[in-house]
Scaffold this motif. Sequence first.
Motif, PDB file in Angstrom:
ATOM      1  N   GLY A  21       0.812  -1.223  -0.140  1.00 23.90           N
ATOM      2  CA  GLY A  21      -0.171  -0.139   0.007  1.00 23.90           C
ATOM      3  C   GLY A  21       0.854   1.238  -0.084  1.00 23.90           C
ATOM      4  O   GLY A  21       2.031   1.234  -0.326  1.00 23.90           O
ATOM      5  N   PHE A  22       0.282   2.346   0.506  1.00 29.17           N
ATOM      6  CA  PHE A  22       1.085   3.635   0.580  1.00 29.17           C
ATOM      7  C   PHE A  22       1.529   3.796   1.873  1.00 29.17           C
ATOM      8  O   PHE A  22       0.418   4.520   2.895  1.00 29.17           O
ATOM      9  CB  PHE A  22       0.104   4.690  -0.163  1.00 29.17           C
ATOM     10  N   PHE A  23       2.412   3.457   2.432  1.00 28.06           N
ATOM     11  CA  PHE A  23       2.971   3.222   3.754  1.00 28.06           C
ATOM     12  C   PHE A  23       1.775   2.714   4.962  1.00 28.06           C
ATOM     13  O   PHE A  23       1.974   3.290   6.051  1.00 28.06           O
ATOM     14  CB  PHE A  23       3.255   4.785   4.442  1.00 28.06           C
ATOM     15  N   GLU A  24       1.304   1.562   4.257  1.00 27.63           N
ATOM     16  CA  GLU A  24       0.614   0.980   5.326  1.00 27.63           C
ATOM     17  C   GLU A  24       1.154   0.013   6.292  1.00 27.63           C
ATOM     18  O   GLU A  24       0.512  -0.481   7.182  1.00 27.63           O
ATOM     19  CB  GLU A  24      -0.441   0.303   4.376  1.00 27.63           C
ATOM     20  N   GLY A  25       2.383  -0.337   5.844  1.00 26.41           N
ATOM     21  CA  GLY A  25       3.233  -1.263   6.692  1.00 26.41           C
ATOM     22  C   GLY A  25       4.110  -2.119   5.982  1.00 26.41           C
ATOM     23  O   GLY A  25       3.934  -2.155   4.686  1.00 26.41           O
ATOM     24  N   VAL A  26       4.868  -2.889   6.502  1.00 29.46           N
ATOM     25  CA  VAL A  26       5.903  -3.830   5.799  1.00 29.46           C
ATOM     26  C   VAL A  26       5.140  -5.228   5.487  1.00 29.46           C
ATOM     27  O   VAL A  26       4.354  -5.535   6.458  1.00 29.46           O
ATOM     28  CB  VAL A  26       7.170  -3.970   6.703  1.00 29.46           C
ATOM     29  N   PHE A  27       5.495  -5.796   4.427  1.00 31.54           N
ATOM     30  CA  PHE A  27       4.726  -7.105   3.993  1.00 31.54           C
ATOM     31  C   PHE A  27       5.681  -8.230   4.825  1.00 31.54           C
ATOM     32  O   PHE A  27       5.014  -9.436   5.109  1.00 31.54           O
ATOM     33  CB  PHE A  27       4.697  -7.486   2.736  1.00 31.54           C
ATOM     34  N   LEU A  28       7.064  -7.990   5.202  1.00 28.37           N
ATOM     35  CA  LEU A  28       7.728  -9.114   5.850  1.00 28.37           C
ATOM     36  C   LEU A  28       7.174  -9.461   7.227  1.00 28.37           C
ATOM     37  O   LEU A  28       7.026  -8.660   8.154  1.00 28.37           O
ATOM     38  CB  LEU A  28       9.065  -8.563   5.843  1.00 28.37           C
ATOM     39  N   GLY A  29       7.072 -10.890   7.410  1.00 33.86           N
ATOM     40  CA  GLY A  29       6.433 -11.108   8.942  1.00 33.86           C
ATOM     41  C   GLY A  29       5.213 -10.682   9.031  1.00 33.86           C
ATOM     42  O   GLY A  29       4.732 -10.778  10.325  1.00 33.86           O
ATOM     43  N   ASN A  30       4.513 -10.211   8.068  1.00 37.48           N
ATOM     44  CA  ASN A  30       2.952  -9.616   8.200  1.00 37.48           C
ATOM     45  C   ASN A  30       2.088 -10.761   7.972  1.00 37.48           C
ATOM     46  O   ASN A  30       1.948 -11.586   6.853  1.00 37.48           O
ATOM     47  CB  ASN A  30       2.702  -8.470   7.325  1.00 37.48           C
TER      48      ASN A  30
END
Length: 305
Positions: free
Chosen positions: A220-229
Amino acid sequence: MKTIKLGSSSLEVPVVAVGCMRINSLDKNEAERFVQTALEQGANFFDHADIYGGGTCEEIFADAIHMNSDVREQIILQSKCGIRQGMFDFSKEHILNSVDGILKRLKTDYLDVLLLHRPDALVEPEEVAEAFEQLESSGKVRHFGVSNQNPMQIQLLKKFVKQPIVANQLQLSITNATMISAGINVNMENESAVNRDGSVLDFCRLNDITVQPWSPFQYGFFEGVFLGNDKFPELNKKIDEIAGKYGVTNTTIAIAWLLRHPANMQPVIGTMNLERLQDCIKASDVTLTREEWYEIYRAAGNILP
């Protein structure tokens, strides 16, 4: 670290750029350790912008690296301008004033690269050309590029600007890969086929413009990181599996995925964590197979027609 030529220039740069947007989150000693670690790992390309920390990030960096003439010749400095409070501004006056401020804060006489940050709807390319000409002739800026621009916006600039556009900084990650997926899903009736950027990736490759992916770990637009999510279980399972094969971390694989693309991209990493910084740099030594690249692509939910 491996290097590439930046765009059509003769400037040799590391394949990973160190973004300094968050350096103001570090104290003095932490900032010194951060820049020193980067340099020890061969990551001597530092990306800035005049708006980062309201300009304080550039000041903190200059102090942390103990800027002087000897240090300056060992590093490559890139900064961006054009964003103002509530507006974008590519006027000649603003560009020139911005560069003067950037140079003062970075304690240097010149920038290796200046990027125009976000497209200004009121841009007058003739003014940009005059600003670039003055900056180049005065020795204040050696190379020029853009950020977040589509092909027609770049073409409009190129009609007037005589200096090569050597870089285009664009949002790109495994989960934000529309510039790749649109090219895969040509002529298909699905969301992935929507061309949102005028084939900017192909345009940059055709015109020798280096793509600099920003936010390479974000969704997204600075919604969070996908690693470990937990939102991306299949993707993380696949990344972890491949990371185990190469004996590296998931961070390394996320950057290696971008570097595997034949466009010779230069990801801009924004971490201030020393371990993650080193993990990102290790991606320079990992070359994913075609099968692994596509496995990661599909695990992120991207489809193949």
